[in-house]
Design a protein around this motif. Structure first.
Motif, mmCIF file in Angstrom:
data_model
loop_
_atom_site.group_PDB
_atom_site.id
_atom_site.type_symbol
_atom_site.label_atom_id
_atom_site.label_comp_id
_atom_site.label_asym_id
_atom_site.label_seq_id
_atom_site.Cartn_x
_atom_site.Cartn_y
_atom_site.Cartn_z
ATOM 1 N N SER A 74 31.837 -33.124 -7.613
ATOM 2 C CA SER A 74 31.269 -33.274 -6.268
ATOM 3 C C SER A 74 31.335 -31.961 -5.490
ATOM 4 O O SER A 74 30.530 -31.736 -4.573
ATOM 5 C CB SER A 74 32.002 -34.367 -5.498
ATOM 6 N N ASP A 75 32.281 -31.081 -5.850
ATOM 7 C CA ASP A 75 32.431 -29.807 -5.148
ATOM 8 C C ASP A 75 31.351 -28.798 -5.534
ATOM 9 O O ASP A 75 31.249 -27.734 -4.917
ATOM 10 C CB ASP A 75 33.803 -29.203 -5.438
ATOM 11 N N GLN A 76 30.549 -29.126 -6.523
ATOM 12 C CA GLN A 76 29.455 -28.251 -6.957
ATOM 13 C C GLN A 76 28.089 -28.791 -6.545
ATOM 14 O O GLN A 76 27.069 -28.227 -6.930
ATOM 15 C CB GLN A 76 29.483 -28.102 -8.486
ATOM 16 N N THR A 77 28.080 -29.854 -5.762
ATOM 17 C CA THR A 77 26.853 -30.639 -5.606
ATOM 18 C C THR A 77 26.487 -30.891 -4.151
ATOM 19 O O THR A 77 27.333 -31.237 -3.328
ATOM 20 C CB THR A 77 27.021 -32.000 -6.312
ATOM 21 N N ALA A 78 25.191 -30.743 -3.844
ATOM 22 C CA ALA A 78 24.589 -31.223 -2.604
ATOM 23 C C ALA A 78 23.724 -32.419 -2.976
ATOM 24 O O ALA A 78 22.827 -32.289 -3.821
ATOM 25 C CB ALA A 78 23.752 -30.139 -1.941
ATOM 26 N N VAL A 79 23.967 -33.577 -2.374
ATOM 27 C CA VAL A 79 23.350 -34.814 -2.845
ATOM 28 C C VAL A 79 22.928 -35.675 -1.663
ATOM 29 O O VAL A 79 23.555 -35.659 -0.603
ATOM 30 C CB VAL A 79 24.327 -35.582 -3.774
ATOM 31 N N ILE A 80 21.849 -36.430 -1.842
ATOM 32 C CA ILE A 80 21.440 -37.392 -0.829
ATOM 33 C C ILE A 80 21.649 -38.810 -1.353
ATOM 34 O O ILE A 80 21.680 -39.054 -2.563
ATOM 35 C CB ILE A 80 19.960 -37.215 -0.402
ATOM 36 N N GLY A 81 21.774 -39.741 -0.423
ATOM 37 C CA GLY A 81 21.839 -41.149 -0.759
ATOM 38 C C GLY A 81 20.493 -41.808 -0.538
ATOM 39 O O GLY A 81 19.473 -41.140 -0.324
ATOM 40 N N PRO A 82 20.446 -43.147 -0.551
ATOM 41 C CA PRO A 82 19.187 -43.851 -0.313
ATOM 42 C C PRO A 82 18.565 -43.535 1.038
ATOM 43 O O PRO A 82 17.343 -43.576 1.186
ATOM 44 C CB PRO A 82 19.574 -45.326 -0.440
ATOM 45 N N ALA A 83 19.385 -43.188 2.042
ATOM 46 C CA ALA A 83 18.832 -42.852 3.358
ATOM 47 C C ALA A 83 17.947 -41.621 3.292
ATOM 48 O O ALA A 83 16.896 -41.557 3.944
ATOM 49 C CB ALA A 83 19.957 -42.635 4.361
ATOM 50 N N GLY A 84 18.334 -40.634 2.511
ATOM 51 C CA GLY A 84 17.510 -39.447 2.353
ATOM 52 C C GLY A 84 16.220 -39.741 1.613
ATOM 53 O O GLY A 84 15.144 -39.265 1.989
ATOM 54 N N GLU A 85 16.316 -40.557 0.546
ATOM 55 C CA GLU A 85 15.116 -40.923 -0.200
ATOM 56 C C GLU A 85 14.112 -41.653 0.681
ATOM 57 O O GLU A 85 12.895 -41.499 0.530
ATOM 58 C CB GLU A 85 15.491 -41.809 -1.376
ATOM 59 N N ARG A 86 14.611 -42.466 1.610
ATOM 60 C CA ARG A 86 13.731 -43.239 2.481
ATOM 61 C C ARG A 86 13.398 -42.511 3.785
ATOM 62 O O ARG A 86 12.845 -43.088 4.705
ATOM 63 C CB ARG A 86 14.374 -44.592 2.781
ATOM 64 N N GLU A 87 13.755 -41.258 3.839
ATOM 65 C CA GLU A 87 13.403 -40.389 4.960
ATOM 66 C C GLU A 87 13.893 -40.937 6.298
ATOM 67 O O GLU A 87 13.182 -40.882 7.304
ATOM 68 C CB GLU A 87 11.893 -40.122 4.977
ATOM 69 N N VAL A 88 15.102 -41.469 6.308
ATOM 70 C CA VAL A 88 15.753 -41.804 7.573
ATOM 71 C C VAL A 88 15.926 -40.508 8.343
ATOM 72 O O VAL A 88 16.436 -39.514 7.807
ATOM 73 C CB VAL A 88 17.114 -42.486 7.334
ATOM 74 N N ARG A 89 15.520 -40.492 9.592
ATOM 75 C CA ARG A 89 15.428 -39.222 10.321
ATOM 76 C C ARG A 89 16.790 -38.588 10.619
ATOM 77 O O ARG A 89 16.837 -37.445 11.071
ATOM 78 C CB ARG A 89 14.616 -39.408 11.603
ATOM 79 N N PHE A 90 17.863 -39.290 10.380
ATOM 80 C CA PHE A 90 19.191 -38.684 10.522
ATOM 81 C C PHE A 90 19.981 -38.803 9.213
ATOM 82 O O PHE A 90 21.195 -38.947 9.216
ATOM 83 C CB PHE A 90 19.964 -39.266 11.712
ATOM 84 N N ALA A 91 19.266 -38.724 8.088
ATOM 85 C CA ALA A 91 19.926 -38.705 6.781
ATOM 86 C C ALA A 91 20.623 -37.368 6.573
ATOM 87 O O ALA A 91 20.124 -36.314 6.969
ATOM 88 C CB ALA A 91 18.911 -38.949 5.670
ATOM 89 N N SER A 92 21.772 -37.412 5.936
ATOM 90 C CA SER A 92 22.569 -36.208 5.698
ATOM 91 C C SER A 92 22.447 -35.762 4.246
ATOM 92 O O SER A 92 21.985 -36.498 3.375
ATOM 93 C CB SER A 92 24.036 -36.472 6.033
ATOM 94 N N ILE A 93 22.861 -34.533 4.003
ATOM 95 C CA ILE A 93 23.089 -34.024 2.653
ATOM 96 C C ILE A 93 24.601 -33.971 2.476
ATOM 97 O O ILE A 93 25.302 -33.321 3.256
ATOM 98 C CB ILE A 93 22.478 -32.628 2.461
ATOM 99 N N MET A 94 25.108 -34.659 1.462
ATOM 100 C CA MET A 94 26.546 -34.760 1.265
ATOM 101 C C MET A 94 27.029 -33.766 0.213
ATOM 102 O O MET A 94 26.311 -33.456 -0.751
ATOM 103 C CB MET A 94 26.925 -36.182 0.828
ATOM 104 N N THR A 95 28.243 -33.282 0.395
ATOM 105 C CA THR A 95 28.896 -32.434 -0.593
ATOM 106 C C THR A 95 30.385 -32.733 -0.596
ATOM 107 O O THR A 95 30.919 -33.267 0.381
ATOM 108 C CB THR A 95 28.637 -30.941 -0.318
ATOM 109 N N SER A 96 31.040 -32.400 -1.701
ATOM 110 C CA SER A 96 32.460 -32.727 -1.847
ATOM 111 C C SER A 96 32.713 -34.190 -1.483
ATOM 112 O O SER A 96 33.731 -34.528 -0.885
ATOM 113 C CB SER A 96 33.339 -31.795 -1.007
ATOM 114 N N GLU A 97 31.755 -35.029 -1.790
ATOM 115 C CA GLU A 97 31.758 -36.483 -1.635
ATOM 116 C C GLU A 97 31.703 -36.951 -0.191
ATOM 117 O O GLU A 97 30.888 -37.799 0.163
ATOM 118 C CB GLU A 97 32.978 -37.110 -2.343
#
Length: 551
Positions: free
Chosen positions: A149-172
């Motif tokens: 997780s410390d090597q990764t920038a990842v989105i959840g379902p909120a990002g896929e569905r273009e929720v306007r306040f979706a975050s990019i998560m890192t280090s979990e």
């Protein structure tokens, strides 16, 4: 800079040393690149929008307060150019991949993971990760690739569905949170970006002594944030009638003891930190009876899902925080938007409803589809007041009490965000008495506000954590960056001005520097601020655009 076009799956490299010299790295570098490479009139979800991941020179050090990095793009929440900052452990893995900036452009026709290594880039189609949670995606990457997780920038379902306040998560559990850049990554059909390599960057200048002093002080200082994190300020905020409650309708919360710093500290079970940092102000928390484990909540989240939602139980706030991390949502905006719905439905304090709404927002189901647009776009339908600036909902530090902070919310290019100038710190105050200002009044604060904005932009470019304020003196900035302090503040000034100029081209002007409440002498204070900046009614004159060479 590495440019990745996910539409045609090509990469290219661009020399950006001259821009580094003018903007250091991080937010400054990304703002300069975005100003040149993103069309001023782009829709945030258009393939022509770009995301820039950037670090700064301090990420090649081992000093405390340097485990952070920056992401920049046009925000689907504010519709302006916006930078978001995340802690954790990714910055040094990013640096090891060998780049000062990674630019993501275009849009893929299928869901991808991008693997960035110092020996090349690979594109991995991952249709099986559609709608995967953050932890589910991270489990896949570790099982299939040995990527943490410390090597990764990842989105959840909120990002896929273009929720306007979706975050990019890192280090979990760390987030590029405010502004919805996770939705931009989702619009490009990119589920995750991973970074790895063995590249090494040599730092110029003799800085080891200063690094050692700061690191030692961070390790040995008995600071309350080490025990309670940012939520340590909640009791003070409540005492001065500066704790937003019940969707901003009140400024004190009778249940504060259930969600304050002591309540969070009671659930903390180990130390938490960012890369190389001895300050360790993060808050890994758990409640075994409820079966919930998370990090935090920090003050802003404890306000949004706590006092602002009528919740006086820290465990319920922890559950909300965990859900946001899992689905990839900015917990501040998610909590405030939920609070707006609770106000409309007279449902304050309904924890089960809150948790249900978080899930519905993430998947855009039912009423969650409307709430996923954010307060600015949904408040009229809800019949509630619009507690936003430039589309960004308010942080916890109350501008109706801390008037300079209120002015800061109004003029910040990012909207009602507390970290743009951290002006609250001089008005509570959280700084030495000789550096403090009276919280009441707006006049005469413009010079200090501009200085604070420039300093925070410098930190975001360095990259240096803003909670280093008790340790980073002007002399130490000069030693670390081998430059005059005023020259360094000028880096921040150029960054703020370029952000403003970009947004001016999108139609932002004085009318957007506004608040949903009155402050004394507000219009005059705005004029003072514009005069210090050299702007005309909130607009940067064309001859004042600080361009430095070509990328």
């Amino acid at each position: 800079m590495l440019t990745i076009d996910v539409g045609d799956r090509t990469t290219s490299e661009t020399e950006i040393e001259s821009i580094h010299r003018e903007y250091l790295g991080g937010r400054g570098l990304a703002t300069r690149l975005a100003h040149e490479r993103i069309p001023f009139d782009v829709d945030p979800f258009d393939p022509a929008n770009r995301l820039f991941f950037t670090t700064g020179p301090m990420q090649a050090s081992t000093m405390s307060f340097t485990g952070r990095m920056n992401c920049t793009g046009v925000s689907p929440l504010t519709d302006g150019l916006l930078s978001s900052n995340a802690g954790g452990f990714m910055s040094r893995n990013f640096t090891a991949a060998g780049y000062g900036a990674v630019e993501i452009a275009g849009a893929s026709d299928e869901l991808l993971v991008i693997h960035v290594r110092d020996d090349g880039v690979t594109f991995e189609p991952v249709p099986e990760l559609e709608d995967a949670t953050v932890s589910g995606t991270l489990s896949y990457l570790e099982d299939e690739h040995g990527v943490t997780s410390d090597q990764t920038a990842v989105i959840g379902p909120a990002g896929e569905r273009e929720v306007r306040f979706a975050s990019i998560m890192t280090s979990e559990e760390r987030a590029f949170g405010r502004g919805g850049l996770g939705a931009v990554l989702g619009s490009k059909n990119v589920k995750a970006v991973t970074f790895d390599g063995d590249s090494d960057i040599d730092l110029a200048g003799e800085i080891s002594a200063t690094q050692g002093e700061i690191h030692r002080e961070a390790a040995t200082d008995d600071h309350i944030m080490k025990e309670q994190g940012t939520v340590a300020v909640m009791d003070l905020a409540n005492e001065v009638e500066g704790l937003p409650s019940y969707y901003f309708s009140e400024q004190q919360f009778e249940g504060v003891e259930g969600i304050n710093g002591a309540a969070v500290a009671d659930k903390k079970y180990k130390k938490g930190t960012c890369s190389a940092c001895a300050f360790a102000c993060k808050l890994p928390t758990r409640d075994e009876e409820a079966g919930v484990e998370t990090e935090g909540p920090e003050f802003e989240v404890a306000m949004a899902f706590g006092s602002n939602s009528g919740i006086d139980d820290i465990v319920e706030v922890m559950k909300s925080n965990r859900l946001c991390d899992e689905y990839g949502l900015d917990a501040i905006s998610a909590g405030n938007t939920v609070a707006a719905y609770l106000a409309a439905e007279d449902e304050f304090g309904n924890a089960d409803l809150i948790h249900d709404l978080v899930e519905k927002i993430a998947y855009r189901e039912g009423v969650g589809d409307d709430l996923a647009e954010g307060i600015d776009r949904v408040h009229e339908d809800l019949g509630v007041d619009n507690w936003t600036v430039k589309g960004m909902d308010f942080a916890a530090h109350e501008g109706r009490v801390l008037h300079g902070q209120g002015l800061s919310y109004a003029v910040a290019n990012r909207g009602a965000d507390h970290m743009y100038a951290t002006f609250y710190s001089v008005e509570y105050p959280l700084v030495p008495e000789e550096d403090a200002l009276e919280p009441t009044g707006t006049l005469g604060k413009a010079d200090r506000l501009v200085q604070r904005e420039n300093l925070m932009a410098l930190n975001d470019s360095g990259v240096v954590c803003k909670f280093s304020r008790d340790y980073m003196t002007p002399e130490r900035y000069e030693q670390l960056f081998d430059a005059d302090f005023e020259e360094l503040l000028a880096v921040g000034a150029r960054t703020v001005t370029l952000e403003r100029h970009f947004n001016n081209q999108r139609g932002f002007d004085r009318a957007d520097d506004d608040l949903p409440y009155d402050l004394p002498d507000f219009e005059e204070a705005l004029e003072e601020y514009y005069d210090v900046r050299g702007w005309d009614d909130g607009v940067v004159p064309e001859d004042a655009v600080p361009y430095a060479g070509e990328a």
